[in-house]
Write an enzyme that holds these catalytic residues in place. Structure first.
Site, PDB file in Angstrom:
ATOM      1  N   GLY A 194     -36.615  27.913 -20.216  1.00 53.50           N
ATOM      2  CA  GLY A 194     -37.173  26.323 -20.095  1.00 53.50           C
ATOM      3  C   GLY A 194     -38.348  26.211 -19.738  1.00 53.50           C
ATOM      4  CD  GLU A 247     -36.611  27.154 -13.068  1.00 55.60           C
ATOM      5  OE1 GLU A 247     -37.035  27.277 -14.346  1.00 55.60           O
ATOM      6  OE2 GLU A 247     -35.499  27.650 -12.757  1.00 55.60           O
ATOM      7  CG  ASP A 248     -36.823  24.353 -16.805  1.00 54.42           C
ATOM      8  OD1 ASP A 248     -36.242  24.605 -15.441  1.00 54.42           O
ATOM      9  OD2 ASP A 248     -35.722  24.534 -17.824  1.00 54.42           O
ATOM     10  CG  ASP A 268     -29.985  19.752 -11.560  1.00 53.76           C
ATOM     11  OD1 ASP A 268     -29.857  18.857 -10.720  1.00 53.76           O
ATOM     12  OD2 ASP A 268     -29.193  19.959 -12.523  1.00 53.76           O
ATOM     13  CG  PHE A 328     -28.452  17.030 -19.472  1.00 47.54           C
ATOM     14  CD1 PHE A 328     -27.916  17.814 -18.344  1.00 47.54           C
ATOM     15  CD2 PHE A 328     -29.102  17.709 -20.585  1.00 47.54           C
ATOM     16  CE1 PHE A 328     -28.078  19.304 -18.746  1.00 47.54           C
ATOM     17  CE2 PHE A 328     -29.298  19.196 -20.467  1.00 47.54           C
ATOM     18  CZ  PHE A 328     -28.840  19.997 -19.498  1.00 47.54           C
ATOM     19  CG  ASP A 363     -31.694  24.481 -23.074  1.00 46.90           C
ATOM     20  OD1 ASP A 363     -31.902  24.578 -21.761  1.00 46.90           O
ATOM     21  OD2 ASP A 363     -30.510  25.040 -23.413  1.00 46.90           O
ATOM     22  NE  ARG A 418     -34.369  26.707 -25.168  1.00 49.08           N
ATOM     23  CZ  ARG A 418     -34.133  26.847 -23.903  1.00 49.08           C
ATOM     24  NH1 ARG A 418     -34.441  26.235 -22.892  1.00 49.08           N
ATOM     25  NH2 ARG A 418     -33.008  27.573 -23.684  1.00 49.08           N
TER      26      ARG A 418
HETATM   27  P1  IMP Z   1     -30.620  24.343 -10.729  1.00 52.18           P
HETATM   28  O1  IMP Z   1     -29.990  25.736 -10.360  1.00 52.18           O
HETATM   29  O2  IMP Z   1     -29.231  23.297 -10.616  1.00 52.18           O
HETATM   30  O3  IMP Z   1     -31.618  23.744  -9.763  1.00 52.18           O
HETATM   31  O4  IMP Z   1     -30.875  24.200 -12.046  1.00 52.18           O
HETATM   32  C1  IMP Z   1     -31.272  25.613 -12.643  1.00 52.18           C
HETATM   33  C2  IMP Z   1     -31.632  25.314 -14.333  1.00 52.18           C
HETATM   34  O5  IMP Z   1     -30.771  24.805 -14.836  1.00 52.18           O
HETATM   35  C3  IMP Z   1     -32.983  24.724 -14.659  1.00 52.18           C
HETATM   36  O6  IMP Z   1     -33.883  25.699 -14.587  1.00 52.18           O
HETATM   37  C4  IMP Z   1     -32.387  24.334 -16.243  1.00 52.18           C
HETATM   38  O7  IMP Z   1     -32.553  25.614 -16.756  1.00 52.18           O
HETATM   39  C5  IMP Z   1     -31.263  24.000 -15.902  1.00 52.18           C
HETATM   40  N1  IMP Z   1     -31.255  22.276 -15.655  1.00 52.18           N
HETATM   41  C6  IMP Z   1     -31.076  21.651 -14.617  1.00 52.18           C
HETATM   42  N2  IMP Z   1     -30.916  20.147 -14.994  1.00 52.18           N
HETATM   43  C7  IMP Z   1     -31.270  20.161 -16.178  1.00 52.18           C
HETATM   44  C8  IMP Z   1     -31.400  19.209 -17.089  1.00 52.18           C
HETATM   45  O8  IMP Z   1     -31.335  17.972 -16.846  1.00 52.18           O
HETATM   46  N3  IMP Z   1     -31.870  19.579 -18.256  1.00 52.18           N
HETATM   47  C9  IMP Z   1     -31.916  20.625 -18.802  1.00 52.18           C
HETATM   48  N4  IMP Z   1     -31.844  21.744 -18.082  1.00 52.18           N
HETATM   49  C10 IMP Z   1     -31.378  21.541 -16.819  1.00 52.18           C
HETATM   50 MG    MG Z   2     -34.451  27.103 -16.394  1.00 55.39          MG
END
Ligand code: IMP
Ligand code: MG
Length: 178
Positions: free
Chosen positions: A43, A98-99, A102, A151, A158, A164
């Site tokens: 991402g 990081e992208d 969340d 989302f 993605d 992407r």
């Molecule tokens: P986390 O561990 O929940 O903070 O999220 C980890 C990963 O989930 C991020 O690096 C993204 O790759 C993916 N992710 C979380 N939320 C989104 C979203 O809204 N769109 C796309 N990818 C997401």
């Molecule tokens: Mg990611």
């Protein structure tokens, strides 16, 4: 606009402007340091490639790949390291790129792992922050934009490996992933 996109949150121009600001901040903060950008695949690949060219200081890059299981639109809470950095991070001023932050589960896990390898310093640059869904607290030093609980796709992000390549950041229609 792509038909699966509900709204465009940030245009190409807005993203470029913000990335430039972040690059300038990082340039100032890391003067004289041993900067290593570690991009979390896939991402953050686009963010990394734009951000690194806005940093006017010597730096190195490396990549990690982690996954929480499945193609789901929510994080499962289990994290698997698929690819670690190629070279040791010991003694480096590591900035994780990081992208989106969340739940914080993935980044929390990655930061604990990296902290155990004795970097000189460790911080996070996340293009997007979705604070409403945080489960694990993660300190984010550089944040591009705060986003609502939708989302998000585009500019590297993605849904099921698609979208992407969109040049903007948008919210996906919920009919696409529900
Ligand atoms: P986390 O561990 O929940 O903070 O999220 C980890 C990963 O989930 C991020 O690096 C993204 O790759 C993916 N992710 C979380 N939320 C989104 C979203 O809204 N769109 C796309 N990818 C997401
Ligand atoms: Mg990611």
């Amino acid at each position: 606009m792509h038909p699966d996109i509900e709204t465009v949150l940030f245009t190409r121009e807005q993203i470029a402007g913000r990335v430039k600001e972040l690059g300038a901040e990082i340039t100032r903060d890391y003067a004289g340091k041993n900067l290593l950008l570690v991009s979390i695949l896939k991402g953050s690949a686009i963010f990394l490639s734009d951000l690194m060219r806005e940093i006017d200081a010597p730096l190195e890059i490396d990549f990690m790949s982690v996954s929480s299981y499945g193609n789901h639109s929510t994080t499962s809470g289990r994290v698997e390291i698929r690819k670690d950095t190629d070279r040791p991070i010991t003694g480096k001023d590591v900035l994780i790129v990081e992208d989106i932050l969340d739940s914080g589960v993935s980044l929390g896990y990655i930061m604990n792992l990296m902290a155990s390898k004795s970097p000189a310093s460790l911080a996070v640059a996340a293009l997007l922050d979705k604070p409403s869904r945080r489960v694990s607290p993660v300190e984010c030093r550089y944040r591009g934009f705060t986003v609502p609980d939708a989302f998000i796709v585009g500019y590297g992000l993605d849904y099921a490996e698609k979208y992407r390549n969109l040049p903007y950041i948008g919210a996906l229609k919920d009919t696409v992933y529900q």
